[in-house]
Design a protein around this motif. Sequence first.
Motif, short mmCIF file in Angstrom:
data_model
loop_
_atom_site.label_atom_id
_atom_site.label_comp_id
_atom_site.label_asym_id
_atom_site.label_seq_id
_atom_site.Cartn_x
_atom_site.Cartn_y
_atom_site.Cartn_z
N TRP A 11 0.83 -1.23 0.00
CA TRP A 11 0.00 0.00 0.00
C TRP A 11 0.86 1.27 0.00
O TRP A 11 0.34 2.35 -0.19
CB TRP A 11 -0.92 0.01 1.23
N LYS A 12 2.14 1.14 0.28
CA LYS A 12 3.03 2.31 0.39
C LYS A 12 2.44 3.31 1.38
O LYS A 12 1.81 2.90 2.34
CB LYS A 12 3.27 2.94 -0.99
N MET A 13 2.59 4.62 1.12
CA MET A 13 2.06 5.61 2.07
C MET A 13 0.66 6.04 1.63
O MET A 13 0.42 7.20 1.29
CB MET A 13 3.01 6.81 2.17
N TYR A 166 11.47 -9.53 -7.34
CA TYR A 166 12.22 -8.86 -8.40
C TYR A 166 11.36 -7.71 -8.91
O TYR A 166 10.30 -7.92 -9.48
CB TYR A 166 12.55 -9.81 -9.55
N GLU A 167 11.84 -6.50 -8.66
CA GLU A 167 11.10 -5.32 -9.06
C GLU A 167 11.99 -4.38 -9.86
O GLU A 167 12.74 -3.58 -9.28
CB GLU A 167 10.59 -4.57 -7.82
N PRO A 168 11.94 -4.47 -11.19
CA PRO A 168 12.72 -3.52 -11.99
C PRO A 168 12.24 -2.11 -11.66
O PRO A 168 11.04 -1.83 -11.75
CB PRO A 168 12.39 -3.90 -13.44
N ILE A 172 8.15 0.26 -11.73
CA ILE A 172 7.36 0.49 -10.52
C ILE A 172 6.58 1.80 -10.62
O ILE A 172 7.17 2.86 -10.77
CB ILE A 172 8.25 0.50 -9.26
N GLY A 173 5.27 1.67 -10.56
CA GLY A 173 4.40 2.84 -10.56
C GLY A 173 4.43 3.63 -11.86
O GLY A 173 3.94 4.75 -11.93
N THR A 174 4.99 3.04 -12.91
CA THR A 174 5.14 3.77 -14.17
C THR A 174 4.15 3.30 -15.21
O THR A 174 4.02 3.91 -16.27
CB THR A 174 6.56 3.53 -14.75
N GLY A 212 6.04 -4.66 -10.36
CA GLY A 212 6.25 -3.55 -11.30
C GLY A 212 5.05 -3.46 -12.21
O GLY A 212 5.00 -4.15 -13.23
N SER A 213 4.07 -2.64 -11.79
CA SER A 213 2.85 -2.43 -12.59
C SER A 213 2.14 -3.74 -12.92
O SER A 213 1.56 -3.88 -14.00
CB SER A 213 3.16 -1.64 -13.86
N MET A 214 2.18 -4.70 -12.02
CA MET A 214 1.38 -5.92 -12.23
C MET A 214 -0.08 -5.55 -11.97
O MET A 214 -0.38 -4.81 -11.03
CB MET A 214 1.83 -7.04 -11.29
N ILE A 233 2.44 -6.03 -5.43
CA ILE A 233 1.53 -5.17 -6.20
C ILE A 233 1.39 -3.83 -5.50
O ILE A 233 0.91 -3.79 -4.36
CB ILE A 233 0.12 -5.82 -6.27
N GLY A 234 1.75 -2.75 -6.17
CA GLY A 234 1.58 -1.41 -5.61
C GLY A 234 0.22 -0.84 -5.96
O GLY A 234 -0.79 -1.13 -5.31
N GLY A 235 0.17 -0.05 -7.02
CA GLY A 235 -1.05 0.66 -7.41
C GLY A 235 -2.31 -0.20 -7.41
O GLY A 235 -3.35 0.20 -6.87
N ALA A 236 -2.22 -1.38 -8.00
CA ALA A 236 -3.41 -2.22 -8.14
C ALA A 236 -3.86 -2.85 -6.81
O ALA A 236 -4.91 -3.49 -6.76
CB ALA A 236 -3.17 -3.31 -9.19
C1 PEP Z 1 5.67 -1.80 -5.64
O1 PEP Z 1 5.54 -0.77 -5.04
O2 PEP Z 1 6.27 -2.73 -5.11
C2 PEP Z 1 5.11 -1.90 -6.99
C3 PEP Z 1 5.39 -2.95 -7.72
O3 PEP Z 1 4.31 -0.85 -7.42
P1 PEP Z 1 3.39 -0.82 -8.74
O4 PEP Z 1 2.63 -2.12 -8.78
O5 PEP Z 1 2.50 0.36 -8.54
O6 PEP Z 1 4.30 -0.68 -9.89
#
Ligand code: PEP
Length: 251
Positions: A11-13, A166-168, A172-174, A212-214, A233-236
Amino acid sequence: MARKPIIAGNWKMNMTRAQAIELVEELKPLVADTKNEVVICVPYTDIDVAVQLCAGTNIKVGAQNVAWAKKGAFTAEISADMLKELGTEYVIIGHSERRQYFGETDASVNARLKTALANDLKPIVCVGETLDQREKNRTKSVIRKQVINGLAGISAEEMLKTIIAYEPVWAIGTGKTATSEQAEETIKFIRGVVAKMFDRKLANKVRIQYGGSMNPKNVKELMAMRNIDGGLIGGASLKANDFSLVVNFDK
Ligand code: PEP
């Protein structure tokens, strides 16, 4: 031995306590029937309520960092004891945003990892290259160093409890996802590094996620790869419906 897929939200911040309650309540029924492991890594201020709301469900709660020290004069850090007392099960370590904005290094990642393991927190250790490093063909050397130094000195038993993500950084978030082939190639490489550090049999049991944007659209293709065992998973993960579609990728 089959590796159980693990889908973890970061969820990050984001999410005040009130928003966290809403999201968790919405999520619970949507992921209740999955055979995959489901984790939400929430801000420290949401851990208490998330653990309470997830009790008796299949959703596990994680933090996004842990201090390496047990206690003391470390302003703004949160200790493993504090996390354990709240019922935290997982912890993200070495996320690229921590490395990029807060000076996290492989050495601090390693120290935090050892503290997490010593306190029975399940670590998700993040590694990944920047766009510049990828374009200069340095992906493998960067990742090798992060894995070897980040995981240095842990036992085989501890390695099996550790999840690697593994997060290129460029994905991430792009909205840019690594192609499934790019993700598979690097994750296979990471498994090879773990095999050299321990042995092949053990490396085949370690779970390695892609992050990374999964999202609901690309999860199936990524998860069809032999070496990809889940996602961070960040954003989603901030929308119950999207996150549940990722969790339920195999339905
Ligand atoms: C993350 O924050 O670990 C991430 C993968 O973010 P996002 O899914 O938004 O790219």
